[in-house]
Enzyme design. Structure first.
Site, PDB file in Angstrom:
ATOM      1  N   ARG A 213       0.853  -1.204   0.018  1.00 42.11           N
ATOM      2  CA  ARG A 213       0.072  -0.103   0.179  1.00 42.11           C
ATOM      3  C   ARG A 213       0.942   1.180   0.009  1.00 42.11           C
ATOM      4  O   ARG A 213       0.600   2.099  -0.824  1.00 42.11           O
ATOM      5  CB  ARG A 213      -0.972  -0.010   1.331  1.00 42.11           C
ATOM      6  CG  ARG A 213      -1.952  -1.129   1.182  1.00 42.11           C
ATOM      7  CD  ARG A 213      -2.761  -1.045   2.424  1.00 42.11           C
ATOM      8  NE  ARG A 213      -3.660  -2.103   2.576  1.00 42.11           N
ATOM      9  CZ  ARG A 213      -3.888  -2.961   3.649  1.00 42.11           C
ATOM     10  NH1 ARG A 213      -3.209  -2.691   4.595  1.00 42.11           N
ATOM     11  NH2 ARG A 213      -4.629  -4.012   3.516  1.00 42.11           N
ATOM     12  N   PHE A 229     -11.561  -5.471  -5.505  1.00 39.78           N
ATOM     13  CA  PHE A 229     -11.659  -6.258  -3.865  1.00 39.78           C
ATOM     14  C   PHE A 229     -10.802  -5.688  -2.816  1.00 39.78           C
ATOM     15  O   PHE A 229     -10.016  -5.832  -2.424  1.00 39.78           O
ATOM     16  CB  PHE A 229     -10.568  -7.615  -4.328  1.00 39.78           C
ATOM     17  CG  PHE A 229     -10.906  -8.308  -5.400  1.00 39.78           C
ATOM     18  CD1 PHE A 229     -11.811  -9.189  -5.543  1.00 39.78           C
ATOM     19  CD2 PHE A 229      -9.978  -7.966  -6.828  1.00 39.78           C
ATOM     20  CE1 PHE A 229     -12.194  -9.853  -6.614  1.00 39.78           C
ATOM     21  CE2 PHE A 229     -10.396  -8.973  -7.662  1.00 39.78           C
ATOM     22  CZ  PHE A 229     -11.539  -9.696  -8.008  1.00 39.78           C
ATOM     23  N   ASP A 251     -16.082  -4.008  -4.306  1.00 38.43           N
ATOM     24  CA  ASP A 251     -16.121  -5.282  -3.459  1.00 38.43           C
ATOM     25  C   ASP A 251     -17.658  -5.878  -3.654  1.00 38.43           C
ATOM     26  O   ASP A 251     -18.319  -5.085  -3.804  1.00 38.43           O
ATOM     27  CB  ASP A 251     -15.591  -5.170  -1.934  1.00 38.43           C
ATOM     28  CG  ASP A 251     -15.222  -6.566  -1.378  1.00 38.43           C
ATOM     29  OD1 ASP A 251     -14.095  -6.756  -1.102  1.00 38.43           O
ATOM     30  OD2 ASP A 251     -16.043  -7.455  -0.981  1.00 38.43           O
ATOM     31  N   SER A 252     -17.537  -7.430  -3.701  1.00 36.02           N
ATOM     32  CA  SER A 252     -18.887  -7.768  -3.893  1.00 36.02           C
ATOM     33  C   SER A 252     -19.789  -7.896  -2.595  1.00 36.02           C
ATOM     34  O   SER A 252     -20.929  -7.985  -2.475  1.00 36.02           O
ATOM     35  CB  SER A 252     -18.861  -9.284  -4.361  1.00 36.02           C
ATOM     36  OG  SER A 252     -18.020 -10.067  -3.360  1.00 36.02           O
ATOM     37  N   ALA A 278     -20.731  -2.061  -4.235  1.00 38.36           N
ATOM     38  CA  ALA A 278     -20.856  -3.261  -3.966  1.00 38.36           C
ATOM     39  C   ALA A 278     -21.258  -3.864  -5.266  1.00 38.36           C
ATOM     40  O   ALA A 278     -22.475  -4.007  -5.545  1.00 38.36           O
ATOM     41  CB  ALA A 278     -21.973  -3.495  -3.044  1.00 38.36           C
ATOM     42  N   ASP A 299      -6.680  -7.350  -5.988  1.00 41.01           N
ATOM     43  CA  ASP A 299      -6.170  -8.085  -4.840  1.00 41.01           C
ATOM     44  C   ASP A 299      -7.222  -8.959  -4.388  1.00 41.01           C
ATOM     45  O   ASP A 299      -7.843  -9.149  -3.351  1.00 41.01           O
ATOM     46  CB  ASP A 299      -5.610  -7.181  -3.774  1.00 41.01           C
ATOM     47  CG  ASP A 299      -5.407  -7.920  -2.550  1.00 41.01           C
ATOM     48  OD1 ASP A 299      -4.901  -9.033  -2.714  1.00 41.01           O
ATOM     49  OD2 ASP A 299      -5.451  -7.385  -1.275  1.00 41.01           O
ATOM     50  N   CYS A 339      -2.790 -14.055  -3.336  1.00 37.61           N
ATOM     51  CA  CYS A 339      -2.509 -14.645  -2.066  1.00 37.61           C
ATOM     52  C   CYS A 339      -2.485 -16.305  -1.882  1.00 37.61           C
ATOM     53  O   CYS A 339      -3.034 -16.773  -0.716  1.00 37.61           O
ATOM     54  CB  CYS A 339      -3.150 -13.825  -0.968  1.00 37.61           C
ATOM     55  SG  CYS A 339      -5.050 -14.023  -1.139  1.00 37.61           S
TER      56      CYS A 339
END
Ligand code: SAH
Length: 395
Positions: A213, A229, A251-252, A278, A299, A339
């Site tokens: 970041r 994300f 983001d969902s 969203a 991400d 990740c």
């Protein structure tokens, strides 16, 4: 000397342990003493009878997670020493400051404490057990945390309902095991954020992206940023501080979007450069305009939690990055991450490479990113490496 119940390995199965790899797989075991129960500390012996070390036993393919080598017992002193060593490392990394009170204090095998994760958010530590043994030892661990001289932790929240093996049926209820709710506002590099350790993902915040970041902040000036994300909005508020022209967070999860909005408000009240949506990532990327953004962060959650999901995960990374290459403005910068522990650095790079080639754009790698130093990788346990990222310049 403490005597623990014994596990004896099959002949020749001690080699990886002699190289300090901290796991004993079930297939390596020749004999288990009667009465060994899930979560017990066991003494692991080679086939010739020599003692290798002590660890937590559990039912499953990883049967023992080694905690000590030789005859060192696993007691209060053991936890005090390991936690103290972990705290000393974070202190020397410069993570304990007035403007930064959130970091990972213990990263499992990376801190020679397999099965244990501890994140610190100001006065509260969030403790996660990934093995039944650590679940049983949670009070010893919690006592050792609050006793650390360099740390101002007064509350320990235990959050292992979803991280313990389901079959062990431990009824590990989440809750404070020391102290109580104090504040949920923590600080990372001078930015403030709410941490929802009660309902949030993992321990409530992704501390592992702190350094990435910071790098993003340096690239943000004057750019139109898409933080895909976003979860609690970490990248978004660094981009705002870096002078981004606008920041859109996606983001969902509606909960994640409202957390992001709250955190932006906390740091940048009355700033109208930010908006959050969203919606599904693939839908948003398909519908957005060409050239709408010149800095995109991808991400996503781990696409492959296990090796079996690897092939689909790689396809997922290729598709996701393909959309970004297709739409990002010329001169744009893409921060892209994986990740998934099951996806290697090279495999991820190949997936991104295929996506770039398909877009036929000129793409260069500016940085190759990793997990930060408070998520250290035990050199004898390469499986501990999970976060990888690329910063790409797209012409
Ligand atoms: N970048 C974040 C962490 C991301 S975690 C940070 O710095 O803190 C992954 C996030 O992806 C979660 O918040 C999850 O809700 C979201 N997510 C999962 N599937 C998604 C999808 N299909 N579309 C959009 N968001 C998704």
């Amino acid at each position: 000397m403490t005597t623990y119940k014994k596990i004896t390995l099959r002949k020749g199965k001690e080699d990886s342990l002699k190289r300090f790899h901290p796991w004993v797989f079930s297939g390596a075991i020749g004999h288990i003493d009667e009465g060994v129960e899930e979560g017990d500390i066991v003494a692991v012996h080679a086939a010739d009878g020599s003692l290798i070390g002590n660890g937590h036993f559990q039912v499953g393919s990883i049967s023992v997670r080694m905690l000590t080598w030789g005859d060192e017992p696993v007691d209060e002193k053991f936890y005090a020493q390991r936690l103290n060593a972990a705290a000393m490392l974070r202190k020397s990394l410069g993570l304990m400051r007035a403007d930064n009170n959130s970091f990972r204090l213990v990263h499992g095998e990376g801190d020679f404490l397999p099965g244990l994760v501890i994140d610190v958010y100001g006065s509260t530590a969030v403790l996660q057990a990934h093995s039944p043994g650590m679940h049983f030892d949670r009070h010893k661990v919690a006592q050792a945390i609050v006793a650390l001289p360099d740390l101002d932790v007064r509350n320990v929240y235990y959050k292992s309902e979803t991280t313990l093996p389901y079959k062990a049926a431990l009824d590990a209820e989440n809750g404070y095991i020391i102290g109580q709710y104090d504040t949920d506002i923590a600080m990372e590099n001078g930015l403030r954020f709410h941490v929802d350790w009660l309902r949030g993902q993992k321990t409530g915040f992704f501390v592992d992206q702190r350094e990435n970041r910071t790098l993003l902040e340096h690239y943000s000036h004057g750019r139109k940023v898409l933080n895909m994300f976003c979860y609690t909005g970490g990248f978004s508020f660094y981009a705002l501080r870096g002078g981004a022209a606008l920041v859109h967070s996606v983001d969902s999860s509606a909960k994640a979007v409202s957390l992001t909005n709250e955190n932006v408000l906390l740091n940048f009240p009355e700033d109208n450069r930010h908006q959050a949506f969203a919606t599904d990532a693939f839908k948003y990327l398909a519908e957005m305009q060409h050239g709408q953004y010149d800095l995109i962060i991808l991400d996503p959650p781990a696409f492959a939690k296990h090796k079996s999901a690897l092939k689909n995960a790689l396809i997922g990374y290729r598709k996701l990055n393909g959309k970004a290459f297709e739409k990002i403005a010329p001169g744009g910068i893409l921060f892209t991450f994986s990740c998934s522990q099951a996806v290697s650095r090279e495999q991820f790079r190949l997936a991104v490479f295929s996506a770039a080639a398909q877009s036929r754009r000129k793409v260069r790698i500016l940085h190759q990113l990793s997990q930060p130093a408070d998520h250290p990788i035990n050199i004898y346990h390469p499986e501990g490496e999970y976060l990888k990222g690329l910063v790409l310049y797209v012409e």
